[in-house]
Design a protein around this motif. Structure first.
Motif, PDB file in Angstrom:
ATOM      1  N   GLU A  64       0.791  -1.220   0.067  1.00  0.00           N
ATOM      2  CA  GLU A  64       0.023  -0.027   0.019  1.00  0.00           C
ATOM      3  C   GLU A  64       0.756   1.154  -0.042  1.00  0.00           C
ATOM      4  N   ALA A  65       2.020   1.148   0.698  1.00  0.00           N
ATOM      5  CA  ALA A  65       2.931   2.288   0.882  1.00  0.00           C
ATOM      6  C   ALA A  65       3.415   2.982  -0.530  1.00  0.00           C
ATOM      7  N   VAL A  66       3.890   1.784  -1.279  1.00  0.00           N
ATOM      8  CA  VAL A  66       4.495   2.237  -2.657  1.00  0.00           C
ATOM      9  C   VAL A  66       3.808   2.657  -3.707  1.00  0.00           C
ATOM     10  N   ALA A  67       2.128   2.498  -3.583  1.00  0.00           N
ATOM     11  CA  ALA A  67       1.274   2.854  -4.569  1.00  0.00           C
ATOM     12  C   ALA A  67       1.650   4.363  -4.878  1.00  0.00           C
ATOM     13  N   GLY A  68       1.742   4.615  -6.151  1.00  0.00           N
ATOM     14  CA  GLY A  68       1.880   5.821  -6.676  1.00  0.00           C
ATOM     15  C   GLY A  68       2.953   6.560  -6.100  1.00  0.00           C
ATOM     16  N   ALA A  69       4.046   5.899  -5.605  1.00  0.00           N
ATOM     17  CA  ALA A  69       5.344   6.593  -5.266  1.00  0.00           C
ATOM     18  C   ALA A  69       6.362   6.760  -6.326  1.00  0.00           C
ATOM     19  N   ASP A  70       6.912   7.942  -6.618  1.00  0.00           N
ATOM     20  CA  ASP A  70       7.930   7.950  -7.735  1.00  0.00           C
ATOM     21  C   ASP A  70       9.293   7.864  -7.211  1.00  0.00           C
ATOM     22  N   LEU A  71       9.457   7.660  -5.770  1.00  0.00           N
ATOM     23  CA  LEU A  71      10.625   7.178  -5.048  1.00  0.00           C
ATOM     24  C   LEU A  71      10.276   6.109  -3.892  1.00  0.00           C
ATOM     25  N   VAL A  72      10.901   5.022  -4.166  1.00  0.00           N
ATOM     26  CA  VAL A  72      10.823   4.132  -2.896  1.00  0.00           C
ATOM     27  C   VAL A  72      12.098   3.709  -2.221  1.00  0.00           C
ATOM     28  N   VAL A  73      11.969   3.616  -0.954  1.00  0.00           N
ATOM     29  CA  VAL A  73      13.483   3.405  -0.417  1.00  0.00           C
ATOM     30  C   VAL A  73      13.082   2.461   0.509  1.00  0.00           C
ATOM     31  N   LEU A  74      14.175   1.349   0.322  1.00  0.00           N
ATOM     32  CA  LEU A  74      14.040   0.094   1.045  1.00  0.00           C
ATOM     33  C   LEU A  74      15.038   0.441   2.180  1.00  0.00           C
ATOM     34  N   ALA A  75      14.417   0.474   3.557  1.00  0.00           N
ATOM     35  CA  ALA A  75      15.376   0.962   4.620  1.00  0.00           C
ATOM     36  C   ALA A  75      15.508  -0.121   5.795  1.00  0.00           C
ATOM     37  N   VAL A  76      15.174  -1.370   5.378  1.00  0.00           N
ATOM     38  CA  VAL A  76      15.121  -2.419   6.343  1.00  0.00           C
ATOM     39  C   VAL A  76      16.393  -3.368   6.442  1.00  0.00           C
ATOM     40  N   PRO A  77      16.711  -4.029   7.446  1.00  0.00           N
ATOM     41  CA  PRO A  77      18.003  -4.952   7.209  1.00  0.00           C
ATOM     42  C   PRO A  77      18.295  -5.523   5.957  1.00  0.00           C
ATOM     43  N   VAL A  78      19.531  -5.848   5.533  1.00  0.00           N
ATOM     44  CA  VAL A  78      20.034  -6.241   4.577  1.00  0.00           C
ATOM     45  C   VAL A  78      19.286  -7.654   4.037  1.00  0.00           C
ATOM     46  N   GLY A  79      19.352  -8.510   5.042  1.00  0.00           N
ATOM     47  CA  GLY A  79      18.617  -9.706   5.135  1.00  0.00           C
ATOM     48  C   GLY A  79      17.350  -9.781   4.711  1.00  0.00           C
ATOM     49  N   ALA A  80      16.519  -8.669   4.941  1.00  0.00           N
ATOM     50  CA  ALA A  80      14.993  -8.497   4.611  1.00  0.00           C
ATOM     51  C   ALA A  80      14.819  -7.751   3.174  1.00  0.00           C
ATOM     52  N   MET A  81      15.645  -7.326   2.639  1.00  0.00           N
ATOM     53  CA  MET A  81      15.394  -6.493   1.203  1.00  0.00           C
ATOM     54  C   MET A  81      14.733  -7.472   0.272  1.00  0.00           C
ATOM     55  N   GLY A  82      15.138  -8.445  -0.054  1.00  0.00           N
ATOM     56  CA  GLY A  82      14.602  -9.474  -0.920  1.00  0.00           C
ATOM     57  C   GLY A  82      13.134  -9.601  -0.869  1.00  0.00           C
TER      58      GLY A  82
END
Ligand SMILES: NC(=O)c1ccc[n+]([C@@H]2O[C@H](COP(=O)([O-])OP(=O)(O)OC[C@H]3O[C@@H](n4cnc5c(N)ncnc54)[C@H](O)[C@@H]3O)[C@@H](O)[C@H]2O)c1
Ligand SMILES: O=C(O)C(=O)C[C@]1(C(=O)O)C=C[C@@H](O)C=C1
Length: 313
Positions: A64-82
Protein backbone atom coordinates in the motif's frame (compact mmCIF):
# COMPACT_ATOMS: atom_id res chain seq x y z
CA UNK A 1 19.09 23.50 4.61
CA UNK A 2 17.13 25.91 2.40
CA UNK A 3 13.65 25.14 1.06
CA UNK A 4 13.62 23.92 -2.54
CA UNK A 5 11.11 22.56 -5.04
CA UNK A 6 10.22 18.94 -4.28
CA UNK A 7 12.49 16.54 -6.15
CA UNK A 8 9.96 13.70 -5.83
CA UNK A 9 6.18 14.07 -5.61
CA UNK A 10 5.63 10.98 -3.45
CA UNK A 11 8.29 9.07 -1.54
CA UNK A 12 7.63 5.72 0.14
CA UNK A 13 9.87 4.71 3.03
CA UNK A 14 9.83 0.99 3.79
CA UNK A 15 11.20 0.44 7.30
CA UNK A 16 11.04 3.46 9.58
CA UNK A 17 14.28 3.28 11.55
CA UNK A 18 17.33 5.50 11.94
CA UNK A 19 18.11 5.94 8.25
CA UNK A 20 14.53 6.29 6.94
CA UNK A 21 13.54 8.72 9.69
CA UNK A 22 16.70 10.79 9.08
CA UNK A 23 15.82 10.90 5.36
CA UNK A 24 12.29 11.98 6.26
CA UNK A 25 13.55 14.78 8.51
CA UNK A 26 15.97 15.93 5.80
CA UNK A 27 13.23 15.83 3.13
CA UNK A 28 10.92 17.82 5.39
CA UNK A 29 13.61 20.37 6.22
CA UNK A 30 14.41 20.92 2.56
CA UNK A 31 10.89 20.60 1.12
CA UNK A 32 12.25 17.81 -1.07
CA UNK A 33 9.19 15.51 -1.19
CA UNK A 34 5.54 16.35 -1.83
CA UNK A 35 4.25 13.45 0.30
CA UNK A 36 6.09 10.96 2.49
CA UNK A 37 4.35 7.60 2.85
CA UNK A 38 5.75 5.07 5.30
CA UNK A 39 5.46 1.44 6.24
CA UNK A 40 6.80 -0.34 9.32
CA UNK A 41 6.00 -3.81 10.56
CA UNK A 42 4.42 -2.89 13.86
CA UNK A 43 1.48 -0.64 14.62
CA UNK A 44 3.54 0.96 17.38
CA UNK A 45 6.26 2.17 14.99
CA UNK A 46 3.66 3.38 12.51
CA UNK A 47 1.95 5.37 15.28
CA UNK A 48 5.27 6.89 16.35
CA UNK A 49 6.03 7.89 12.75
CA UNK A 50 2.75 9.80 12.52
CA UNK A 51 3.12 11.22 16.01
CA UNK A 52 6.57 12.71 15.38
CA UNK A 53 5.55 13.88 11.92
CA UNK A 54 8.07 12.05 9.75
CA UNK A 55 5.33 10.61 7.51
CA UNK A 56 2.25 12.17 5.93
CA UNK A 57 0.64 8.73 5.75
CA UNK A 58 1.49 5.33 7.18
CA UNK A 59 0.35 2.02 5.74
CA UNK A 60 -0.15 -1.42 7.20
CA UNK A 61 1.57 -3.05 4.22
CA UNK A 62 4.57 -2.11 2.12
CA UNK A 63 2.45 -2.77 -0.99
CA UNK A 64 0.00 0.00 0.00
CA UNK A 65 2.81 2.41 0.87
CA UNK A 66 4.50 2.20 -2.54
CA UNK A 67 1.34 2.72 -4.61
CA UNK A 68 1.82 5.86 -6.73
CA UNK A 69 5.29 6.61 -5.30
CA UNK A 70 7.93 7.97 -7.65
CA UNK A 71 10.69 7.09 -5.17
CA UNK A 72 10.68 3.96 -2.99
CA UNK A 73 13.38 3.61 -0.34
CA UNK A 74 14.09 0.17 1.13
CA UNK A 75 15.43 0.91 4.62
CA UNK A 76 15.23 -2.50 6.29
CA UNK A 77 18.07 -4.82 7.34
CA UNK A 78 19.99 -6.23 4.37
CA UNK A 79 18.64 -9.74 4.94
CA UNK A 80 15.04 -8.50 4.63
CA UNK A 81 15.46 -6.56 1.35
CA UNK A 82 14.59 -9.45 -0.99
CA UNK A 83 11.31 -10.32 0.73
CA UNK A 84 10.24 -6.67 0.81
CA UNK A 85 11.09 -6.26 -2.89
CA UNK A 86 9.03 -9.35 -3.76
CA UNK A 87 6.06 -7.94 -1.84
CA UNK A 88 6.11 -4.46 -3.41
CA UNK A 89 7.05 -5.45 -6.98
CA UNK A 90 3.50 -5.79 -8.41
CA UNK A 91 2.50 -2.44 -6.88
CA UNK A 92 5.33 -0.23 -8.17
CA UNK A 93 4.35 2.63 -10.46
CA UNK A 94 5.83 2.59 -13.99
CA UNK A 95 8.81 4.99 -14.13
CA UNK A 96 9.36 4.87 -10.35
CA UNK A 97 12.82 4.63 -8.85
CA UNK A 98 13.58 2.05 -6.18
CA UNK A 99 16.65 2.61 -4.04
CA UNK A 100 17.94 1.01 -0.86
CA UNK A 101 20.24 2.14 1.94
CA UNK A 102 21.74 -1.24 2.81
CA UNK A 103 25.28 -1.45 4.16
CA UNK A 104 26.14 -4.23 1.67
CA UNK A 105 25.49 -3.82 -2.04
CA UNK A 106 26.19 -7.00 -4.00
CA UNK A 107 23.83 -9.16 -1.93
CA UNK A 108 21.08 -6.53 -2.06
CA UNK A 109 21.37 -6.29 -5.84
CA UNK A 110 21.10 -10.07 -6.10
CA UNK A 111 18.11 -10.20 -3.73
CA UNK A 112 16.18 -7.17 -5.01
CA UNK A 113 17.14 -6.88 -8.69
CA UNK A 114 15.19 -9.89 -9.99
CA UNK A 115 11.94 -8.53 -8.53
CA UNK A 116 12.13 -5.07 -10.14
CA UNK A 117 9.67 -4.91 -13.04
CA UNK A 118 10.46 -3.57 -16.50
CA UNK A 119 10.10 0.23 -16.55
CA UNK A 120 11.03 0.69 -12.87
CA UNK A 121 14.56 1.93 -12.14
CA UNK A 122 16.63 0.29 -9.41
CA UNK A 123 19.47 2.47 -8.10
CA UNK A 124 21.21 0.83 -5.11
CA UNK A 125 22.75 3.18 -2.56
CA UNK A 126 24.42 3.42 0.84
CA UNK A 127 24.76 6.45 3.11
CA UNK A 128 28.05 6.20 5.00
CA UNK A 129 26.52 7.79 8.06
CA UNK A 130 24.88 6.35 11.11
CA UNK A 131 24.80 6.07 14.86
CA UNK A 132 24.41 3.16 17.25
CA UNK A 133 20.72 4.06 17.74
CA UNK A 134 17.72 2.50 16.03
CA UNK A 135 14.08 3.19 15.38
CA UNK A 136 11.95 6.10 14.19
CA UNK A 137 12.83 8.43 17.05
CA UNK A 138 16.57 8.16 16.46
CA UNK A 139 16.69 10.04 13.16
CA UNK A 140 17.76 13.64 12.59
CA UNK A 141 17.94 15.88 9.52
CA UNK A 142 21.68 16.52 9.59
CA UNK A 143 22.82 12.88 9.76
CA UNK A 144 23.99 12.88 6.15
CA UNK A 145 25.60 16.33 6.07
CA UNK A 146 29.22 16.15 4.85
CA UNK A 147 28.99 12.37 4.69
CA UNK A 148 29.43 10.14 1.68
CA UNK A 149 26.44 8.54 -0.01
CA UNK A 150 27.67 5.81 -2.33
CA UNK A 151 25.57 4.78 -5.33
CA UNK A 152 26.23 1.51 -7.13
CA UNK A 153 24.14 1.91 -10.32
CA UNK A 154 23.56 -1.18 -12.41
CA UNK A 155 25.22 -1.39 -15.83
CA UNK A 156 22.81 -0.06 -18.46
CA UNK A 157 20.63 1.58 -15.80
CA UNK A 158 18.71 4.80 -16.36
CA UNK A 159 21.01 7.84 -16.09
CA UNK A 160 18.17 10.28 -15.36
CA UNK A 161 16.98 8.16 -12.41
CA UNK A 162 20.51 8.14 -10.99
CA UNK A 163 20.88 11.91 -11.49
CA UNK A 164 17.55 12.62 -9.76
CA UNK A 165 18.40 10.45 -6.75
CA UNK A 166 21.79 12.09 -6.63
CA UNK A 167 20.11 15.52 -6.45
CA UNK A 168 18.02 14.34 -3.50
CA UNK A 169 20.90 13.06 -1.40
CA UNK A 170 23.06 16.05 -2.30
CA UNK A 171 20.22 18.21 -0.98
CA UNK A 172 20.65 16.30 2.33
CA UNK A 173 24.21 17.70 2.37
CA UNK A 174 25.81 14.39 1.36
CA UNK A 175 28.69 13.93 -1.09
CA UNK A 176 27.93 11.35 -3.74
CA UNK A 177 30.26 8.88 -5.39
CA UNK A 178 29.51 6.02 -7.74
CA UNK A 179 31.26 2.66 -7.82
CA UNK A 180 30.48 -0.94 -8.62
CA UNK A 181 28.99 -3.15 -5.93
CA UNK A 182 31.90 -5.60 -5.40
CA UNK A 183 34.29 -2.67 -4.96
CA UNK A 184 31.88 -1.04 -2.50
CA UNK A 185 31.68 -4.23 -0.45
CA UNK A 186 35.46 -4.59 -0.28
CA UNK A 187 35.99 -0.95 0.72
CA UNK A 188 33.29 -1.15 3.39
CA UNK A 189 34.70 -4.42 4.71
CA UNK A 190 37.90 -2.45 5.45
CA UNK A 191 36.42 0.82 6.68
CA UNK A 192 33.27 -0.29 8.49
CA UNK A 193 32.47 -3.99 8.71
CA UNK A 194 35.73 -5.40 10.08
CA UNK A 195 36.18 -2.46 12.50
CA UNK A 196 32.71 -3.19 13.87
CA UNK A 197 33.62 -6.85 14.34
CA UNK A 198 36.76 -5.85 16.21
CA UNK A 199 34.74 -3.52 18.45
CA UNK A 200 32.21 -6.28 19.16
CA UNK A 201 35.04 -8.65 20.02
CA UNK A 202 36.90 -6.22 22.27
CA UNK A 203 33.78 -5.34 24.22
CA UNK A 204 33.04 -9.06 24.58
CA UNK A 205 36.55 -9.66 25.91
CA UNK A 206 36.16 -6.81 28.39
CA UNK A 207 32.82 -8.16 29.50
CA UNK A 208 34.44 -11.53 30.25
CA UNK A 209 37.14 -9.72 32.23
CA UNK A 210 34.60 -7.64 34.07
CA UNK A 211 33.36 -10.74 35.78
CA UNK A 212 36.89 -11.23 37.11
CA UNK A 213 37.66 -7.66 38.10
CA UNK A 214 34.22 -6.72 39.34
CA UNK A 215 33.39 -3.81 36.99
CA UNK A 216 36.81 -2.06 37.00
CA UNK A 217 37.07 -2.46 33.23
CA UNK A 218 34.00 -0.34 32.69
CA UNK A 219 34.72 2.07 35.55
CA UNK A 220 38.19 3.02 34.33
CA UNK A 221 37.57 2.64 30.61
CA UNK A 222 39.49 5.14 28.51
CA UNK A 223 38.18 7.04 25.49
CA UNK A 224 39.19 4.41 22.92
CA UNK A 225 37.30 1.67 24.72
CA UNK A 226 34.26 3.90 25.21
CA UNK A 227 34.16 4.42 21.43
CA UNK A 228 34.26 0.63 21.05
CA UNK A 229 31.29 0.25 23.40
CA UNK A 230 29.31 2.82 21.38
CA UNK A 231 29.97 0.94 18.16
CA UNK A 232 29.23 -2.41 19.84
CA UNK A 233 25.80 -1.10 20.90
CA UNK A 234 24.68 -1.03 17.25
CA UNK A 235 21.67 -3.03 16.14
CA UNK A 236 22.37 -6.81 16.30
CA UNK A 237 20.04 -7.70 13.42
CA UNK A 238 21.57 -5.12 11.09
CA UNK A 239 25.10 -6.31 11.84
CA UNK A 240 24.25 -10.01 11.73
CA UNK A 241 22.96 -9.41 8.20
CA UNK A 242 26.02 -7.37 7.19
CA UNK A 243 28.38 -10.21 8.08
CA UNK A 244 26.19 -12.90 6.57
CA UNK A 245 25.91 -11.03 3.27
CA UNK A 246 29.40 -9.51 2.95
CA UNK A 247 31.01 -12.79 3.89
CA UNK A 248 33.87 -13.11 1.37
CA UNK A 249 35.15 -9.53 1.65
CA UNK A 250 34.94 -9.53 5.45
CA UNK A 251 36.73 -12.89 5.73
CA UNK A 252 39.45 -11.61 3.37
CA UNK A 253 40.07 -8.47 5.45
CA UNK A 254 39.75 -10.39 8.72
CA UNK A 255 42.43 -12.82 7.49
CA UNK A 256 44.80 -9.96 6.75
CA UNK A 257 43.97 -8.36 10.09
CA UNK A 258 44.76 -11.53 12.01
CA UNK A 259 48.11 -11.90 10.24
CA UNK A 260 49.09 -8.35 11.23
CA UNK A 261 47.84 -8.93 14.77
CA UNK A 262 49.96 -12.08 15.11
CA UNK A 263 53.01 -10.16 13.82
CA UNK A 264 52.47 -7.49 16.48
CA UNK A 265 51.86 -10.16 19.12
CA UNK A 266 55.16 -11.77 18.17
CA UNK A 267 56.98 -8.41 18.33
CA UNK A 268 55.63 -7.84 21.85
CA UNK A 269 56.63 -11.34 22.95
CA UNK A 270 60.16 -10.90 21.51
CA UNK A 271 60.48 -7.38 22.89
CA UNK A 272 61.00 -6.13 19.33
CA UNK A 273 60.71 -2.36 19.97
CA UNK A 274 61.89 -1.29 16.47
CA UNK A 275 59.10 -3.37 14.87
CA UNK A 276 56.44 -1.82 17.09
CA UNK A 277 57.85 1.69 16.63
CA UNK A 278 58.02 1.36 12.84
CA UNK A 279 54.45 0.02 12.70
CA UNK A 280 52.97 2.77 14.87
CA UNK A 281 54.92 5.41 12.92
CA UNK A 282 53.38 4.13 9.69
CA UNK A 283 49.84 4.19 11.09
CA UNK A 284 50.29 7.68 12.55
CA UNK A 285 51.36 8.95 9.13
CA UNK A 286 48.14 7.54 7.65
CA UNK A 287 46.00 9.47 10.14
CA UNK A 288 47.98 12.65 9.54
CA UNK A 289 47.58 12.20 5.79
CA UNK A 290 43.80 11.97 6.20
CA UNK A 291 43.72 15.20 8.24
CA UNK A 292 46.02 17.04 5.80
CA UNK A 293 43.84 15.97 2.86
CA UNK A 294 40.82 17.45 4.66
CA UNK A 295 39.03 14.10 4.61
CA UNK A 296 38.26 13.84 8.31
CA UNK A 297 34.63 14.97 8.05
CA UNK A 298 33.00 16.15 11.25
CA UNK A 299 31.12 13.54 13.27
CA UNK A 300 27.38 14.04 13.61
CA UNK A 301 26.14 15.40 16.91
CA UNK A 302 25.40 12.14 18.72
CA UNK A 303 24.50 14.07 21.87
CA UNK A 304 21.15 15.14 20.46
CA UNK A 305 20.05 11.61 19.62
CA UNK A 306 17.88 10.69 22.55
CA UNK A 307 16.31 7.44 21.40
CA UNK A 308 16.71 4.20 23.26
CA UNK A 309 17.98 1.04 21.64
CA UNK A 310 15.66 -1.58 20.25
CA UNK A 311 12.96 0.69 18.88
CA UNK A 312 13.40 -0.50 15.33
CA UNK A 313 10.18 -2.45 15.17
N1 LIG B 1 22.51 2.28 11.36
C1 LIG B 1 23.47 2.65 10.57
O1 LIG B 1 24.51 3.12 11.05
C2 LIG B 1 23.32 2.49 9.09
C3 LIG B 1 24.06 3.33 8.25
C4 LIG B 1 23.92 3.19 6.86
C5 LIG B 1 23.07 2.22 6.34
N2 LIG B 1 22.40 1.41 7.19
C6 LIG B 1 21.52 0.40 6.59
O2 LIG B 1 20.22 0.94 6.60
C7 LIG B 1 19.25 -0.09 6.76
C8 LIG B 1 18.33 0.27 7.91
O3 LIG B 1 19.12 0.46 9.06
P1 LIG B 1 18.62 1.39 10.27
O4 LIG B 1 19.85 1.71 11.05
O5 LIG B 1 17.72 2.46 9.80
O6 LIG B 1 17.81 0.28 11.09
P2 LIG B 1 16.67 0.41 12.22
O7 LIG B 1 16.80 -0.81 13.04
O8 LIG B 1 16.70 1.72 12.88
O9 LIG B 1 15.35 0.31 11.32
C9 LIG B 1 15.07 -0.83 10.54
C10 LIG B 1 13.62 -0.83 10.12
O10 LIG B 1 13.39 -2.03 9.35
C11 LIG B 1 12.26 -2.74 9.88
N3 LIG B 1 12.46 -4.17 9.69
C12 LIG B 1 13.35 -4.97 10.31
N4 LIG B 1 13.27 -6.23 9.87
C13 LIG B 1 12.31 -6.22 8.93
C14 LIG B 1 11.74 -7.22 8.11
N5 LIG B 1 12.16 -8.49 8.19
N6 LIG B 1 10.76 -6.86 7.26
C15 LIG B 1 10.32 -5.60 7.20
N7 LIG B 1 10.82 -4.59 7.95
C16 LIG B 1 11.78 -4.91 8.80
C17 LIG B 1 12.21 -2.36 11.34
O11 LIG B 1 10.94 -2.55 11.85
C18 LIG B 1 12.62 -0.89 11.27
O12 LIG B 1 11.49 -0.10 10.95
C19 LIG B 1 20.02 -1.40 6.96
O13 LIG B 1 20.03 -2.11 5.75
C20 LIG B 1 21.42 -0.94 7.31
O14 LIG B 1 22.39 -1.85 6.86
C21 LIG B 1 22.47 1.54 8.54
O1 LIG C 1 29.03 5.85 13.44
C1 LIG C 1 28.43 4.79 13.43
O2 LIG C 1 27.65 4.49 14.30
C2 LIG C 1 28.64 3.88 12.31
O3 LIG C 1 29.21 2.88 12.52
C3 LIG C 1 28.10 4.22 10.98
C4 LIG C 1 28.54 3.32 9.85
C5 LIG C 1 30.07 3.30 9.75
O4 LIG C 1 30.69 2.25 9.85
O5 LIG C 1 30.63 4.39 9.57
C6 LIG C 1 28.02 1.95 10.05
C7 LIG C 1 27.42 1.25 9.07
C8 LIG C 1 26.94 1.86 7.87
O6 LIG C 1 26.62 1.06 6.86
C9 LIG C 1 27.43 3.17 7.63
C10 LIG C 1 28.00 3.89 8.61
Amino acid sequence: MTAAAPIYGRVALIGLGLIASSMAHAMRAGGLAGHIAGHARTAETRAVALDIGICDSVHDTAAEAVAGADLVVLAVPVGAMGAVAAEIAPHLAPGATVTDVGSVKQAVIEAVGPHIPEGVHFVPGHPIAGTEHSGPRSGFATLFRNRWWLLTPLPGGDGDAVARLRRLVEAFGANVDEMDAPHHDLVLAVTSHTPHLIAYTMVGVADDLRRVTDSEVIKYSAAGFRDFTRIAASDPVMWRDVFLTNREATLDILGRFTEELFALQRAIRLGDGPHLHAYFTRTRAIRRGIIEAGQDTAAPDFGRVGAAKGQGD
